[in-house]
Scaffold this motif. Structure first.
Motif, PDB file in Angstrom:
ATOM      1  N   LEU A 101       0.831  -1.197  -0.105  1.00  0.00           N
ATOM      2  CA  LEU A 101       0.087  -0.124   0.057  1.00  0.00           C
ATOM      3  C   LEU A 101       0.731   1.211   0.155  1.00  0.00           C
ATOM      4  CD1 LEU A 101      -2.927  -1.115   2.662  1.00  0.00           C
ATOM      5  CD2 LEU A 101      -2.712  -0.900   0.063  1.00  0.00           C
ATOM      6  N   GLY A 102       1.991   1.048   0.506  1.00  0.00           N
ATOM      7  CA  GLY A 102       2.971   2.469   0.721  1.00  0.00           C
ATOM      8  C   GLY A 102       3.779   2.458  -0.533  1.00  0.00           C
ATOM      9  N   LEU A 103       3.618   1.987  -1.674  1.00  0.00           N
ATOM     10  CA  LEU A 103       4.782   1.864  -2.737  1.00  0.00           C
ATOM     11  C   LEU A 103       4.424   2.720  -3.775  1.00  0.00           C
ATOM     12  CD1 LEU A 103       5.683  -1.880  -2.975  1.00  0.00           C
ATOM     13  CD2 LEU A 103       6.936   0.033  -1.567  1.00  0.00           C
ATOM     14  N   ALA A 104       3.262   3.534  -3.890  1.00  0.00           N
ATOM     15  CA  ALA A 104       2.786   4.235  -5.042  1.00  0.00           C
ATOM     16  C   ALA A 104       3.904   5.183  -5.384  1.00  0.00           C
ATOM     17  CB  ALA A 104       1.511   5.169  -4.517  1.00  0.00           C
ATOM     18  N   ALA A 105       4.685   5.685  -4.782  1.00  0.00           N
ATOM     19  CA  ALA A 105       5.801   6.716  -4.900  1.00  0.00           C
ATOM     20  C   ALA A 105       6.611   6.283  -6.164  1.00  0.00           C
ATOM     21  CB  ALA A 105       6.620   7.188  -3.887  1.00  0.00           C
ATOM     22  N   LEU A 106       6.630   4.896  -6.290  1.00  0.00           N
ATOM     23  CA  LEU A 106       7.702   4.140  -7.138  1.00  0.00           C
ATOM     24  C   LEU A 106       7.337   4.291  -8.624  1.00  0.00           C
ATOM     25  CD1 LEU A 106       8.402   0.798  -5.000  1.00  0.00           C
ATOM     26  CD2 LEU A 106       9.504   2.997  -5.091  1.00  0.00           C
ATOM     27  N   SER A 107       6.183   4.621  -8.770  1.00  0.00           N
ATOM     28  CA  SER A 107       5.680   5.029 -10.142  1.00  0.00           C
ATOM     29  C   SER A 107       6.405   6.161 -10.861  1.00  0.00           C
ATOM     30  CB  SER A 107       4.072   5.096 -10.347  1.00  0.00           C
ATOM     31  OG  SER A 107       3.886   6.528  -9.693  1.00  0.00           O
ATOM     32  N   ASP A 108       6.952   6.928 -10.231  1.00  0.00           N
ATOM     33  CA  ASP A 108       7.905   8.100 -10.654  1.00  0.00           C
ATOM     34  C   ASP A 108       9.369   7.435 -11.111  1.00  0.00           C
ATOM     35  OD1 ASP A 108       6.014  10.325 -10.324  1.00  0.00           O
ATOM     36  OD2 ASP A 108       6.737  10.388  -8.281  1.00  0.00           O
ATOM     37  N   ILE A 134       0.963  -8.081  -3.914  1.00  0.00           N
ATOM     38  CA  ILE A 134       1.254  -6.934  -4.720  1.00  0.00           C
ATOM     39  C   ILE A 134       0.198  -6.615  -5.700  1.00  0.00           C
ATOM     40  CG2 ILE A 134       2.812  -5.977  -6.507  1.00  0.00           C
ATOM     41  CD1 ILE A 134       5.076  -7.570  -4.774  1.00  0.00           C
ATOM     42  N   PRO A 135      -0.756  -5.813  -5.528  1.00  0.00           N
ATOM     43  CA  PRO A 135      -1.868  -5.515  -6.414  1.00  0.00           C
ATOM     44  C   PRO A 135      -1.634  -5.223  -7.861  1.00  0.00           C
ATOM     45  CG  PRO A 135      -1.415  -3.550  -5.183  1.00  0.00           C
ATOM     46  CD  PRO A 135      -0.493  -4.468  -4.686  1.00  0.00           C
ATOM     47  N   PRO A 136      -2.235  -5.755  -8.697  1.00  0.00           N
ATOM     48  CA  PRO A 136      -2.056  -5.627 -10.402  1.00  0.00           C
ATOM     49  C   PRO A 136      -1.602  -4.163 -10.745  1.00  0.00           C
ATOM     50  CG  PRO A 136      -4.090  -6.780  -9.830  1.00  0.00           C
ATOM     51  CD  PRO A 136      -3.565  -6.143  -8.560  1.00  0.00           C
ATOM     52  N   ASN A 137      -2.177  -3.098 -10.079  1.00  0.00           N
ATOM     53  CA  ASN A 137      -1.715  -1.576 -10.473  1.00  0.00           C
ATOM     54  C   ASN A 137      -0.270  -1.260 -10.361  1.00  0.00           C
ATOM     55  OD1 ASN A 137      -1.889  -1.451  -7.825  1.00  0.00           O
ATOM     56  ND2 ASN A 137      -3.079   0.395  -7.891  1.00  0.00           N
ATOM     57  N   LEU A 138       0.598  -2.205  -9.514  1.00  0.00           N
ATOM     58  CA  LEU A 138       1.973  -1.985  -9.150  1.00  0.00           C
ATOM     59  C   LEU A 138       2.575  -2.673 -10.231  1.00  0.00           C
ATOM     60  CD1 LEU A 138       2.788  -1.981  -5.411  1.00  0.00           C
ATOM     61  CD2 LEU A 138       3.324  -0.249  -7.125  1.00  0.00           C
ATOM     62  N   LEU A 139       2.093  -3.726 -10.706  1.00  0.00           N
ATOM     63  CA  LEU A 139       3.004  -4.605 -11.749  1.00  0.00           C
ATOM     64  C   LEU A 139       3.573  -3.795 -13.040  1.00  0.00           C
ATOM     65  CD1 LEU A 139       1.041  -7.648 -11.476  1.00  0.00           C
ATOM     66  CD2 LEU A 139       3.114  -7.128 -10.394  1.00  0.00           C
ATOM     67  N   ASN A 186      -2.875 -13.442  -4.670  1.00  0.00           N
ATOM     68  CA  ASN A 186      -1.420 -12.669  -5.345  1.00  0.00           C
ATOM     69  C   ASN A 186      -1.239 -13.334  -6.691  1.00  0.00           C
ATOM     70  OD1 ASN A 186       0.477 -10.720  -4.971  1.00  0.00           O
ATOM     71  ND2 ASN A 186       1.706 -11.879  -3.795  1.00  0.00           N
ATOM     72  N   ILE A 187      -2.208 -13.885  -7.260  1.00  0.00           N
ATOM     73  CA  ILE A 187      -1.644 -14.645  -8.578  1.00  0.00           C
ATOM     74  C   ILE A 187      -1.338 -13.739  -9.666  1.00  0.00           C
ATOM     75  CG2 ILE A 187      -4.314 -14.456  -9.330  1.00  0.00           C
ATOM     76  CD1 ILE A 187      -1.864 -17.419  -9.771  1.00  0.00           C
ATOM     77  N   HIS A 188      -1.861 -12.625  -9.786  1.00  0.00           N
ATOM     78  CA  HIS A 188      -1.377 -11.545 -10.767  1.00  0.00           C
ATOM     79  C   HIS A 188       0.379 -11.269 -10.559  1.00  0.00           C
ATOM     80  CE1 HIS A 188      -5.193 -10.610 -12.375  1.00  0.00           C
ATOM     81  NE2 HIS A 188      -5.592 -10.635 -10.957  1.00  0.00           N
ATOM     82  N   PHE A 189       0.481 -11.143  -9.281  1.00  0.00           N
ATOM     83  CA  PHE A 189       1.992 -10.918  -9.187  1.00  0.00           C
ATOM     84  C   PHE A 189       2.767 -12.089  -9.600  1.00  0.00           C
ATOM     85  CE2 PHE A 189       5.399 -11.520  -5.900  1.00  0.00           C
ATOM     86  CZ  PHE A 189       6.416 -10.432  -6.768  1.00  0.00           C
ATOM     87  N   LEU A 190       2.276 -13.389  -8.881  1.00  0.00           N
ATOM     88  CA  LEU A 190       2.977 -14.544  -8.954  1.00  0.00           C
ATOM     89  C   LEU A 190       3.396 -14.756 -10.783  1.00  0.00           C
ATOM     90  CD1 LEU A 190       1.403 -16.680  -6.002  1.00  0.00           C
ATOM     91  CD2 LEU A 190       3.648 -15.571  -6.216  1.00  0.00           C
ATOM     92  N   THR A 191       2.575 -14.321 -11.339  1.00  0.00           N
ATOM     93  CA  THR A 191       2.386 -14.550 -12.909  1.00  0.00           C
ATOM     94  C   THR A 191       3.502 -13.815 -13.269  1.00  0.00           C
ATOM     95  OG1 THR A 191       0.176 -15.234 -12.847  1.00  0.00           O
ATOM     96  CG2 THR A 191       1.288 -14.815 -14.847  1.00  0.00           C
ATOM     97  N   TRP A 192       3.265 -12.421 -12.843  1.00  0.00           N
ATOM     98  CA  TRP A 192       4.247 -11.442 -13.270  1.00  0.00           C
ATOM     99  C   TRP A 192       5.894 -11.922 -13.190  1.00  0.00           C
ATOM    100  CZ3 TRP A 192       7.929  -8.638 -10.935  1.00  0.00           C
ATOM    101  CH2 TRP A 192       8.470  -7.498 -11.570  1.00  0.00           C
TER     102      TRP A 192
END
Ligand SMILES: *[C@@H]1O[C@H](CO)[C@@H](O)[C@H](O)[C@H]1NC(C)=O
Ligand SMILES: *[C@@H]1O[C@H](CO)[C@@H](O)[C@H](O)[C@H]1NC(C)=O
Ligand SMILES: *[C@@H]1O[C@H](CO)[C@@H](O)[C@H](O)[C@H]1NC(C)=O
Ligand SMILES: *[C@@H]1O[C@H](CO)[C@@H](O)[C@H](O)[C@H]1NC(C)=O
Ligand SMILES: *[C@@H]1O[C@H](CO)[C@@H](O)[C@H](O)[C@H]1NC(C)=O
Ligand SMILES: *[C@@H]1O[C@H](CO)[C@@H](O)[C@H](O)[C@H]1NC(C)=O
Ligand SMILES: *[C@@H]1O[C@H](CO)[C@@H](O)[C@H](O)[C@H]1NC(C)=O
Length: 664
Positions: A538-545, A561-566, A588-594
């Motif tokens: 939840l606290g990783l939003a800043a990494l998108s920069d 890790i939610p799909p929008n962080l991938l 967490n399947i989206h992350f595991l696949t990623w």
């Protein structure tokens, strides 16, 4: 439920693949470790009695120490024709037969350390076109004549330490033309004669190591008109014996240091007089006692470098003269109380000064180094430095200073423009020194050229957004170990002025969240270290920069890790997620696949393991396969739906039957 069960079965199967039976089978085969494919192998300590067939013929670098090869037959290594480096340390080799290294044309380094050699054939070293480095340390040798000299004319490094040699004389058949390093450390050499030194005269740039030999005399004139790269007489009892013997010689470096707990003569100025009759650029005198008088320094005049580590000085004499050539002075581990006690004015040309690990509390005084107009590099780390407010008064007139190390000292207060006197600073290290910084303006405001700033474990005021103002050239910033208020890196944090940063360390800062745009201006960041915090996804939003950054998120509290962080992860170059309690369920399947598709970005996959569910704890993420066609909730509703359908159906049937019977 059903599909989760299937998932677990799958994990169990995978886990069974990793059980010890399989690993055990492998170690029985005594596999050498492949360090780089087809090139470098390590077969140390495997009890081997021959070269394993499994080694490819292309092997170039082979560590084969601690095996058992008492009798090296000829062509023992002929299958490995490409060998360049061969280490046979402690293989209990007694016999080296003729042509043992025949066919190893390219062999350039051979290490035979710790083998009790009884016999080495005359042609033992024949074969290699250019053997450059031969190590015969601890082989029980009593005379250099034991070494067969055939085919050693290209030798550059010969190590003969820890033997029982009593003479350094090389056989006349040996050509020392290419010799660069000759190491006789820890032998029983007590006398050096003219003939000994004459046998080395072909070598033009030799480093001769005689450390730990109890040298009692050197024949007069033995070193006359000789030139060396370095001479090491470390541990000598009476340095005047050596200096007398070295008359009229030239050497770049002379090492006359002693060691802790060694009893040797205190050094008087007379004992150093021999130095006046030879040419030395760099002198090391560590761990000696000197008499406190300027005449101690009278023969140090031509020196460019002087190392007086741990030489019990409380202050240097104030009337030292003629040391105008000295560029580098090392005064580590002495007993100064005040920096002015080094009387820096005696060394006006210094560019490098080291006062590291001082044994007493060191007061930096006021302007003590002011005469050192050319000083570029100052190391005061681990020196119990105390000062009230740092650093303008202390560093007065050091306008060329580029590198300042004040790490591991007593707490310091930085006030105003603390480095106004040294605007050229490029590297500033305060690690592990607690810093009190004033509320607003930046103590670093004039350091536009600063490239490296280490503030790790300084307990700086991270909530002060002005702290780093002025550091527009900063490339490397270490803020590790400094806590942030309420664990949050806010969007208006102290990093905004340092927009040239390439490396940023924020490890162990107690961070739980990074606000959106916390790294907004850091477009050039290449490495971001966030290890050992308590970040969740939840606290990783800043990494998108960030883009193309090496992200180190190891040892945090990241689970799902939610799909929008991938996509954010995808745009980085390397990611370290090791030591996080990662969730390996279908949530967490989206992350595991990623993850499986992006293994090339993952650093430390061995330590990137599941934290949940319990059955999978510790299993590598890369070996987990889930099938999550339907979610658990989906299955619940499906089952409910089917059950309802069935009951409805039976109800209807019953109804029809009753109606039917009623009609009869
Ligand atoms: C290693 O050697 C084998 C056999 O010569 C070759 O097929 C393979 O491509 C080589 N691998 C590398 C990484 O050079
Ligand atoms: C002499 O040896 C030193 C170190 O071994 C090396 O740095 C230097 O370049 C050499 N000088 C010459 C002239 O070969
Ligand atoms: C050293 O060399 C000088 C001239 O190069 C000579 O006068 C002197 O006698 C020599 N000293 C010794 C001890 O060989
Ligand atoms: C230094 O050399 C001079 C002359 O070459 C000689 O008189 C003097 O004794 C020498 N000093 C030492 C300490 O050997
Ligand atoms: C400062 O000194 C410490 C301890 O001596 C050392 O570990 C560190 O590498 C030095 N810093 C720099 C920038 O060289
Ligand atoms: C501070 O960081 C610099 C730059 O990486 C590094 O060279 C130095 O060793 C660090 N200081 C300490 C005391 O570790
Ligand atoms: C990833 O982080 C772990 C834990 O701090 C560390 O041990 C490891 O060296 C890191 N991996 C790389 C490749 O930097």
């Amino acid at each position: 439920m059903v599909s989760e069960m299937a998932g677990y079965m799958c994990y169990l199967f995978l886990a069974s693949l990793l059980t010890p039976q399989w690993v055990g089978a492998k170690s029985a085969a005594q596999m050498c470790v492949e360090v780089t494919t087809n090139l470098t192998y390590n077969c140390e300590n495997l009890g081997l009695e021959e070269i394993p067939e499994s080694l490819p013929a292309t092997t170039k670098f082979l560590e084969f120490g601690f095996n058992f090869l008492p009798d090296l037959q000829n062509s023992a290594f002929s299958r490995l024709r490409d060998l360049v480096y061969l280490d046979l340390t402690r293989c209990e080799i007694n016999w080296v037969h003729e042509d043992a290294f025949e066919n190893n044309d390219d062999l350039s380094t051979l290490v035979l350390t710790g083998n009790p050699l009884i016999f080495v054939a005359d042609t033992a070293f024949q074969g290699p076109r250019a053997l450059k480095c031969l190590t015969l340390t601890q082989t029980g040798m009593t005379s250099v004549t034991f070494i067969p000299m055939q085919n050693l004319e290209n030798l550059e490094i010969l190590r003969l330490g820890s033997n029982h040699l009593s003479s350094i004389q090389l056989p006349s058949t040996f050509s020392a033309r290419n010799l660069k390093v000759l190491d006789f450390e820890l032998n029983a050499i007590h006398h050096i004669t003219k003939k000994d030194i004459a046998s080395l005269k072909q070598a033009t740039n030799l480093s001769l190591n005689l450390k730990g030999n109890n040298i009692q005399d050197i024949e007069d004139g033995a070193f006359h008109s000789t030139t060396f790269q370095s001479l090491n007489f470390g541990g000598i009892f009476d340095v005047s014996t050596v200096l007398k013997g070295l008359q009229n010689s030239t050497t770049q470096t002379l090492w006359l240091g002693s060691f802790q707990d060694v009893d040797d003569l205190d050094i008087s100025p007379v004992m150093l007089e021999g130095l006046c009759n030879m040419s030395v650029k760099a002198l090391n005198m560590q761990f000696h006692h000197f008499s406190n008088s300027a005449s101690t320094f009278q023969c140090f005049m031509g020196l460019h470098q002087l190392d007086l580590t741990h030489t019990h000085w409380k202050s240097l004499p104030s009337d030292i003269e003629g040391m105008n050539q000295l560029k580098k002075l090392v005064l580590n581990q002495n007993e100064f109380d005040n920096l002015c006690q080094i009387n820096a004015a005696s060394f006006p040309s210094l560019t490098h000064l080291y006062v590291k690990g001082n044994m007493h509390k060191l007061d930096l005084g006021t302007g003590c180094l002011g005469k050192l107009k050319n000083l570029q590099h100052l190391d005061l780390s681990h020196s119990k430095v105390v000062s009230h407010t740092c650093c303008n008064a202390q560093l007065r007139s050091l306008s060329h200073l580029q590198h300042l190390n004040l790490s591991n000292n007593e707490p310091q207060t930085l006030q105003g423009e603390a480095f106004g006197e040294c605007p050229q600073l490029k590297v500033l290290d305060f690690a592990f020194t607690h810093l009190h910084t004033d509320a607003s303006p930046s103590p670093f405001q004039n350091l536009h050229l600063l490239q490296v700033l280490n503030l790790s474990n300084c307990l700086v005021e991270t909530s002060n957004p002005q702290l780093l103002v002025g550091l527009q050239g900063l490339q490397y910033l270490d803020l590790g170990g400094n806590p942030f208020q309420s664990g949050i890196l806010t969007k208006d944090n102290l990093l905004h002025p340092v927009d040239s940063l390439q490396v940023l360390i924020l490890s162990s800062c107690g961070l739980t969240a990074l606000e959106r745009q916390a790294f907004g201006g850091l477009g050039r960041l290449r490495y971001l270290d966030l290890q050992h915090n308590s970040l969740t996804s939840l606290g990783l939003a800043a990494l998108s920069d960030l883009k193309e950054t090496h992200l180190n998120l190891a040892a945090n509290s990241i689970r799902i890790i939610p799909p929008n962080l991938l996509p954010v992860f995808s745009q980085q170059s390397i990611i370290n997620l090791s030591h996080n309690p990662l969730d390996c369920t279908c949530s967490n399947i989206h992350f595991l696949t990623w993850y499986r598709e992006n293994l090339h970005k993952i650093s430390d996959p061995e330590e990137t393991t599941c934290g949940d569910p319990p059955a999978l704890r510790g299993v590598k993420l890369s070996s987990v396969t889930l099938s999550c066609a339907l979610s658990a909730a989906g299955i619940f509703f499906l089952v409910l739906f089917v059950l309802m359908g069935i009951s409805m159906f039976t109800f209807l049937i019953r109804h029809c039957i009753i109606r039917k019977y009623e009609n009869i």
